[in-house]
Design a protein around this motif. Structure first.
Motif, PDB file in Angstrom:
ATOM      1  N   LEU A   1       0.832  -1.205   0.000  1.00  0.00           N
ATOM      2  CA  LEU A   1       0.000   0.000   0.000  1.00  0.00           C
ATOM      3  C   LEU A   1       0.867   1.255   0.000  1.00  0.00           C
ATOM      4  O   LEU A   1       0.388   2.353  -0.221  1.00  0.00           O
ATOM      5  CB  LEU A   1      -0.927   0.005   1.217  1.00  0.00           C
ATOM      6  CG  LEU A   1      -1.811  -1.239   1.378  1.00  0.00           C
ATOM      7  CD1 LEU A   1      -2.666  -1.140   2.620  1.00  0.00           C
ATOM      8  CD2 LEU A   1      -2.692  -1.438   0.167  1.00  0.00           C
ATOM      9  N   THR A   2       2.166   1.078   0.312  1.00  0.00           N
ATOM     10  CA  THR A   2       3.093   2.203   0.234  1.00  0.00           C
ATOM     11  C   THR A   2       4.281   1.753  -0.593  1.00  0.00           C
ATOM     12  O   THR A   2       4.451   0.565  -0.849  1.00  0.00           O
ATOM     13  CB  THR A   2       3.601   2.605   1.636  1.00  0.00           C
ATOM     14  OG1 THR A   2       4.259   1.474   2.211  1.00  0.00           O
ATOM     15  CG2 THR A   2       2.488   3.048   2.538  1.00  0.00           C
TER      16      THR A   2
ATOM     17  N   ALA B   1       2.991   0.789  -4.843  1.00  0.00           N
ATOM     18  CA  ALA B   1       1.775   1.115  -4.098  1.00  0.00           C
ATOM     19  C   ALA B   1       0.521   1.094  -4.974  1.00  0.00           C
ATOM     20  O   ALA B   1      -0.556   0.738  -4.509  1.00  0.00           O
ATOM     21  CB  ALA B   1       1.929   2.480  -3.442  1.00  0.00           C
TER      22      ALA B   1
ATOM     23  N   THR C   1      -2.826  -0.695  -3.590  1.00  0.00           N
ATOM     24  CA  THR C   1      -4.020   0.098  -3.306  1.00  0.00           C
ATOM     25  C   THR C   1      -5.130  -0.272  -4.277  1.00  0.00           C
ATOM     26  O   THR C   1      -6.300  -0.312  -3.888  1.00  0.00           O
ATOM     27  CB  THR C   1      -3.733   1.608  -3.390  1.00  0.00           C
ATOM     28  OG1 THR C   1      -2.946   1.841  -4.538  1.00  0.00           O
ATOM     29  CG2 THR C   1      -3.000   2.096  -2.173  1.00  0.00           C
TER      30      THR C   1
ATOM     31  N   ASP D   1      -0.383  -3.568   4.831  1.00  0.00           N
ATOM     32  CA  ASP D   1       0.667  -3.092   3.935  1.00  0.00           C
ATOM     33  C   ASP D   1       1.948  -3.902   4.111  1.00  0.00           C
ATOM     34  O   ASP D   1       2.465  -3.999   5.217  1.00  0.00           O
ATOM     35  CB  ASP D   1       0.934  -1.620   4.262  1.00  0.00           C
ATOM     36  CG  ASP D   1       2.101  -1.074   3.475  1.00  0.00           C
ATOM     37  OD1 ASP D   1       2.394  -1.638   2.404  1.00  0.00           O
ATOM     38  OD2 ASP D   1       2.698  -0.092   3.926  1.00  0.00           O
TER      39      ASP D   1
END
Lengths: 351, 415
Positions: B72-73, B77, B81, B111
């Motif tokens: 997610l990062t 990402a 996401t 994440d």
């Protein structure tokens, strides 16, 4: 009656064993989440590599930016051995042997790098180790290694060029790395290795060799004038440091089944992360490295509940710890508080 | 005195550490994906029955729990996401329509920042939360690492986009996307059957599992299809800004088609640099090229005529895709990519299989997994990435690949 005070290094062992005991009790009682259980081994191997780097940075006084590279060679060599011996040797023999191989290979690379670099004076070790880490990573990323009935095949171009027979197996599959390493490491083994690393480091500091190494750090010319062999002692410190990093690498590869030489595991960022553990724990302070590595590794994981903000908070904590450790105002405040504490507690002790 | 100080400080530090360890032992992660509220709002607008349905679930107190793991990062990402968002949309839809077997579904995304170890940590976190189905990990290497854990625990795992062969080597693991070998073979077959070219150049990322996986099987199949590979050049993750030498080699070798089994960021640069030396072959890619029209500061006219083999195009005209893209845009103000589509289909595959096997949330994780393993091979769903999609027992999906060509700045079906 005056009690004999235990030395600081003894306290370090006691605290490590206490932490292990507490964790074990919590685990038996089922109070430990599986998330946290998964973090225990990584936190320990980062603590081990921080101890290793502290020998290099704190005791020897040379900067190394390639300790992730030593972890990497330790991890890959021991993993290859474990996979090869998976069906022939029982765990009890295989894992200690894998550990020895990982340590030996990392120490060998440390020695080879040390031959030219440790003769020099200045920051050359930082430059060379930085390059070493990256080179090792890139070579392993390009290496394809397979084995079939005809023997070992290696290639630096692609899997196709190996010309492997249909019954052959891939050992190192380029960027995909090694998969299927038996998961032999657990928290107890990791703690034992940590204790051994601490034992080696703390005894080195208090030995004749250790004093020679520290004299080189403090004043090279003075050390040389009393007949200390500079290159020999520098080499000793550096090889021990690399070997301990190799041991951490063995734990790394045996606690997770897939091993890749990616930047996120063995890149220079990781080397610098380890250096951060050492600096924040106190350069030359062996037990400080263990504490800093454990806390700083666990912190971002324990902040998971904050989702997107966790890395932000983590960096703020890093800055806060840095200031607390090194800013003059914070140091003054700490001495004052410590003095007050000793006053109150010290008096009781004497009474 | 000084020694006493040190002892005190080390004791204090140890007790703080112990407290931290003990403290988090009891508290399990209770955070929900921060995206859920936005998605919930969006679906509430779409279906007015959400409230009634969710209050039912609250009353019964039993829910199915699906976990999502992905980056997610960090640099990947977008993929993570995309998966987390689309899974949330799908779960909200499922809940609005009465859930799975009448039970509501909860979703939590974690994440892993594209790191194997962290991915396993995420898995453990989700296990503490009470996860029964895992939709993840998003990327291949992480998925392989996690599959070792799910295999040990006998937890059902469905990776939306882990395309490496080893992702589904265990019986409990399935995937939504095509495997890498599959994509390479299908691409070579498509080029051969449609007689797109005879001389082919390949530019690929040797440090990437996805890219080198496709390249290997493409080369093998190309020989069968009578394709002539005149140039095969690689780059790595550390040197992916200048492709002039690779493009020049392809041009010098006289390739009339350049195969790009890579991601769109690098492909956009290759297109620009090929244009700069006035080289205009056919460019052919896989699902990684999906998204090339969205690259910032990229002259989309350069992508004119680029062909890609992808299971999903956001501009497709069928009702399912259009509804999904509309819901996604409304919730996240972004166009969904192929990863999002895989995740959306993944949730519906879990739903279909769970209904087929008549699962209830009070079953143990291991029982659910055993039942799902059989049920997955019996279902057939019509999803965004294929209609129908079925699964084989070895975890691979069976669906038709779609070739898409870029025409007038939009993806158009090539057939």
């Amino acid at each position: 009656m005056k009690k004999k005070t235990l030395s600081k290094s003894t306290w370090t062992y006691i605290v490590v064993i206490l932490v292990w005991a507490v964790v074990m009790i919590l685990q038996q009682a089922g109070a430990l989440s599986s998330h946290l259980q998964g973090l225990l081994v990584p936190a320990t191997y980062y603590a081990i590599v921080a101890v290793g780097l502290n020998i290099c940075v704190g005791i020897l006084g040379e900067l190394s930016l390639g300790h992730a590279g030593f972890m990497c060679v330790g991890a890959f060599s021991s993993s290859l051995f474990s996979i090869a011996m998976q069906n022939t040797l029982p765990v009890g023999i295989r894992f200690p042997l894998a550990m020895l191989i990982g340590i030996a290979v990392a120490a060998l690379f440390g020695f080879l790098i040390g031959i030219p670099v440790l003769r020099l004076n200045g920051d050359y070790l930082a430059i060379v180790t930085l390059a070493f880490g990256e080179i090792i990573k890139n070579i392993l990323n390009a290496l394809y290694l397979g084995v079939d009935s005809k023997g070992l095949h290696a290639s630096f171009t692609s899997q196709m060029d190996l010309g492997l027979e249909a019954d052959g197996t891939m050992l190192i599959n380029g960027p995909m790395g090694i998969s299927g390493t038996p998961r032999d490491a657990n928290f107890t083994i990791a703690i034992v290795i940590l204790l051994i690393a601490l034992f080696v480091a703390q005894n080195l500091v208090n030995s004749r060799d250790g004093r020679a190494i520290m004299s080189i750090r403090d004043n090279r010319i003075a050390a040389e004038s009393v007949g200390i062999n500079i290159t020999h002692y520098k080499m000793l410190g550096f090889v021990v440091s690399a070997a301990i990093a190799g041991a951490a690498g063995v734990l790394f590869s045996h606690s997770i089944s897939t091993l890749q030489a990616g930047s996120q595991y063995f890149g220079y960022n990781v080397s610098i992360l380890i250096l951060v553990y050492v600096v924040l724990g106190g350069i030359g302070n062996i037990s400080g490295s263990v504490l800093a590595a454990a806390v700083l590794y666990l912190l971002p994981e324990l902040l998971r509940a904050l989702s997107s903000y966790r890395m932000l908070i983590y960096s703020i904590v890093l800055i806060a710890v840095m200031l607390f450790n090194w800013a003059p105002a914070a140091r003054n405040w700490r001495t004052k508080v410590a003095a007050r504490l000793t006053k109150t507690f010290g008096r009781k002790e004497r009474a | 005195m000084k020694r006493w100080n040190k002892i005190m400080s080390s004791m204090l530090a140890a007790s703080v550490a112990a407290m931290a360890l003990a403290g988090c032992g009891s508290s399990s992660g209770s955070s929900t994906a921060d995206t859920s509220s936005a998605a919930a709002a969006a679906t509430e607008a779409a279906a007015g029955t959400t409230e009634a349905a969710s209050s039912d679930a609250a009353a019964s107190g039993e829910t199915f729990k699906i976990g999502v793991i992905g980056p997610l990062t960090g640099s990947a990402a977008q993929y993570g996401t995309g998966v987390a968002n689309a899974a949330q949309i799908a779960v909200d839809e499922v809940n609005a329509n009465g859930g799975i077997n009448g039970y509501q579904v909860e979703l939590q995304a974690e994440d892993d920042a594209l790191d194997n170890q962290q991915s396993v940590n995420c898995y453990n976190t989700l296990k503490d939360w009470g996860m029964q189905f895992l939709l993840g990990s998003v990327t291949s290497a992480c998925s392989i690492a996690v599959s070792e854990e799910t295999h040990n625990d006998n937890m059902f795992q469905l990776t939306p986009s882990g395309s490496a062969v080893d992702c589904v080597k265990y019986d409990n693991a399935f995937r939504v996307c095509f495997s890498d070998p599959n994509q390479g073979t299908k691409s070579a077959q498509y080029i051969g059957e449609h007689k797109l070219a005879t001389n082919v150049a390949i530019i690929y990322d040797s440090s990437d599992v996805y890219s080198s996986g496709i390249t290997n099987t493409f080369v093998t199949e190309a020989a069968n299809q009578g394709l002539n590979i005149v140039s095969q050049t690689a780059f790595t993750a550390d040197s992916k800004t200048d492709f002039s030498s690779q493009v020049q080699q392809a041009k010098d070798a006289g390739a009339d088609l350049v195969f790009l089994p890579i991601y769109y960021t690098e492909a956009a640069l290759i297109l620009q640099q090929a244009n700069a030396i006035d080289y205009h072959p056919t460019f052919f890619g896989c699902d990684g090229l999906d998204g090339i029209l969205g690259v910032e500061n990229f002259d989309t006219s350069l992508a004119e005529g680029v062909m890609l083999l992808t299971p999903f195009a956001a501009d497709a005209t069928d009702e399912l895709t259009q509804n999904f893209v509309k819901a996604y845009k409304a919730a996240y103000n972004d166009t969904p990519n192929q990863f999002a589509a895989d995740a959306y289909d993944g949730i519906y595959a879990i739903k279909a299989a769970a209904e087929k096997a008549n699962l209830t949330p009070d079953m143990s994780v291991s029982d659910i997994c055993d039942a799902m393993e059989t049920a997955m091979t019996e279902i057939s769903i019509s999803g965004l990435t294929g209609d129908p999609i079925t699964w084989t027992a070895d975890g691979e999906p069976e669906k038709e690949p779609k070739a898409v060509i870029i025409k007038d700045g939009a993806y158009v079906s090539a057939d």
